[in-house]
Write a protein that holds these residues in place. Structure first.
Motif, PDB file in Angstrom:
ATOM      1  N   GLY A 177      29.369  47.968  39.481  1.00 37.34           N
ATOM      2  CA  GLY A 177      28.918  47.763  38.107  1.00 37.34           C
ATOM      3  C   GLY A 177      27.744  48.635  37.716  1.00 37.34           C
ATOM      4  O   GLY A 177      27.711  49.217  36.635  1.00 37.34           O
TER       5      GLY A 177
ATOM      6  N   THR B 115      28.896  52.503  37.794  1.00 34.20           N
ATOM      7  CA  THR B 115      30.110  52.872  37.066  1.00 34.20           C
ATOM      8  C   THR B 115      29.832  53.725  35.828  1.00 34.20           C
ATOM      9  O   THR B 115      30.522  54.725  35.607  1.00 34.20           O
TER      10      THR B 115
ATOM     11  N   ASP C 261      31.864  45.275  29.657  1.00 37.98           N
ATOM     12  CA  ASP C 261      32.187  45.539  31.063  1.00 37.98           C
ATOM     13  C   ASP C 261      33.693  45.611  31.300  1.00 37.98           C
ATOM     14  O   ASP C 261      34.162  46.434  32.101  1.00 37.98           O
TER      15      ASP C 261
ATOM     16  N   PHE D 225      35.457  48.719  33.080  1.00 37.23           N
ATOM     17  CA  PHE D 225      36.218  48.644  34.332  1.00 37.23           C
ATOM     18  C   PHE D 225      37.677  49.077  34.135  1.00 37.23           C
ATOM     19  O   PHE D 225      38.297  49.610  35.060  1.00 37.23           O
TER      20      PHE D 225
ATOM     21  N   HIS E 211      39.117  52.127  36.335  1.00 35.71           N
ATOM     22  CA  HIS E 211      40.343  51.940  37.120  1.00 35.71           C
ATOM     23  C   HIS E 211      41.363  53.028  36.793  1.00 35.71           C
ATOM     24  O   HIS E 211      42.067  53.521  37.674  1.00 35.71           O
TER      25      HIS E 211
ATOM     26  N   ASN F  35      36.541  44.856  42.100  1.00 40.38           N
ATOM     27  CA  ASN F  35      37.370  44.773  40.898  1.00 40.38           C
ATOM     28  C   ASN F  35      38.689  45.521  41.082  1.00 40.38           C
ATOM     29  O   ASN F  35      39.749  45.082  40.618  1.00 40.38           O
TER      30      ASN F  35
END
Length: 295
Positions: A23, A26, A43, A47, A51, A76
């Motif tokens: 986190g 990122t 968030d 994410f 990804h 995650n």
């Protein structure tokens, strides 16, 4: 524990791709990839984007077991899928690449010249889920800023205490006590670190296996004797802020030490590149890191 994966990690040629930006890191990883913060508003969207970046790397024809032994994932990512398979299963079944999981929750404030790991809440539950998702091993990072013997002992003690807990779940822990490459007394820190690691290895149960992820040492081949310890599956090196070229140059001087690069691996990759440009850039990086890892 998957014996095929163990054999591959212990004797295979190649390196480990670190795709485990969490986190806190990122946004920086996305910025390096050409995705600005204004492109996401929370968030979940962040994410989703990271990804897609990781999926693009993993699915690339350049990302192959010919050069890559394993890949470290963020939690995650472990719960997400690639072409209908959980990421770890896709890596192993489609790519023959061994999956690892980052388990630490970040660093504490600097004390005694080091930053310990923050408490890893619900670690047992996370390790249980990792085993269910066919993860082979884990990774957790501490940082050594100064050659403080008391602080370095605390770092190594914490790493191995949690490492033994991880091993009880049939997973192989990557012990990562990073020595800051900009430290004024880096070489002395490495000497103190090696001493503490040797003590911990000598006290491990005969069946317990670990990996070590260390900064590339000042003295070439400094960790060679640790590679021969029966508890050590492999020793891998982090890039630690070096450019890809500099990290490769230093790595190549250390026989048996293989890469586990993050920023140095993704250097030059952007969301704006065509698939041809992206794959060519990734292929070039992977081959150079591989060559440095098999010297």
């Amino acid at each position: 524990m998957n014996e095929n994966q163990m054999n591959r990690m212990h004797t295979g040629k190649g390196f480990i791709a670190a795709l485990d930006q969490s986190g806190g890191s990122t946004p920086k990883a996305l910025l390096q990839y050409g995705v600005l913060e204004r492109n996401y508003s929370n968030d979940e969207e962040m994410f989703d984007l990271v990804h897609e970046m990781r999926k693009r790397i993993i699915k690339s024809p350049a990302f192959t077991s010919e050069y890559i032994l394993g890949a470290i994932l963020f939690e995650n990512t472990m719960y997400r899928t690639i072409d209908g398979q959980y990421t770890a299963d896709y890596l192993w079944k489609q790519k023959n690449i061994v999956p690892f999981l980052k388990v630490d929750k970040g660093l504490t404030e600097l004390e005694d010249g080091v930053q310990l790991m923050k408490p890893i809440t619900d670690l047992n539950e996370l390790l249980k889920k990792a085993a269910e998702k066919n993860i082979f091993g884990t990774k957790m990072r501490s940082v050594i800023r100064e050659a403080n013997s008391h602080g370095i002992k605390k770092v190594v003690d914490q790493q191995f205490e949690i490492g033994k807990q991880i091993a009880k779940f049939g997973l192989v822990p990557i012990i990562e006590p990073e020595v800051d490459i900009y430290s004024a007394d880096k070489e002395e820190s490495e000497k103190l670190l090696k001493l503490e690691i040797s003590k911990q290895l000598s006290n491990l149960d005969q069946k317990t296996k670990v990996m070590l992820k260390l900064s590339i040492p000042i003295q070439d081949n400094f960790y060679s004797d640790l590679m021969d310890d029966p508890h050590v599956v492999r020793i891998v090196a982090l890039s630690g802020g070096y450019s890809q070229a500099e990290a490769n140059k230093k790595l190549a001087c250390n026989h048996g030490l293989i890469a586990s690069f993050s920023r140095a691996l993704s250097q030059g990759l952007t969301a704006q590149q065509t698939e041809e440009e992206f794959n060519a850039m990734l292929s070039n990086s992977i081959k150079k890191i591989y060559e440095a890892s098999i010297k």
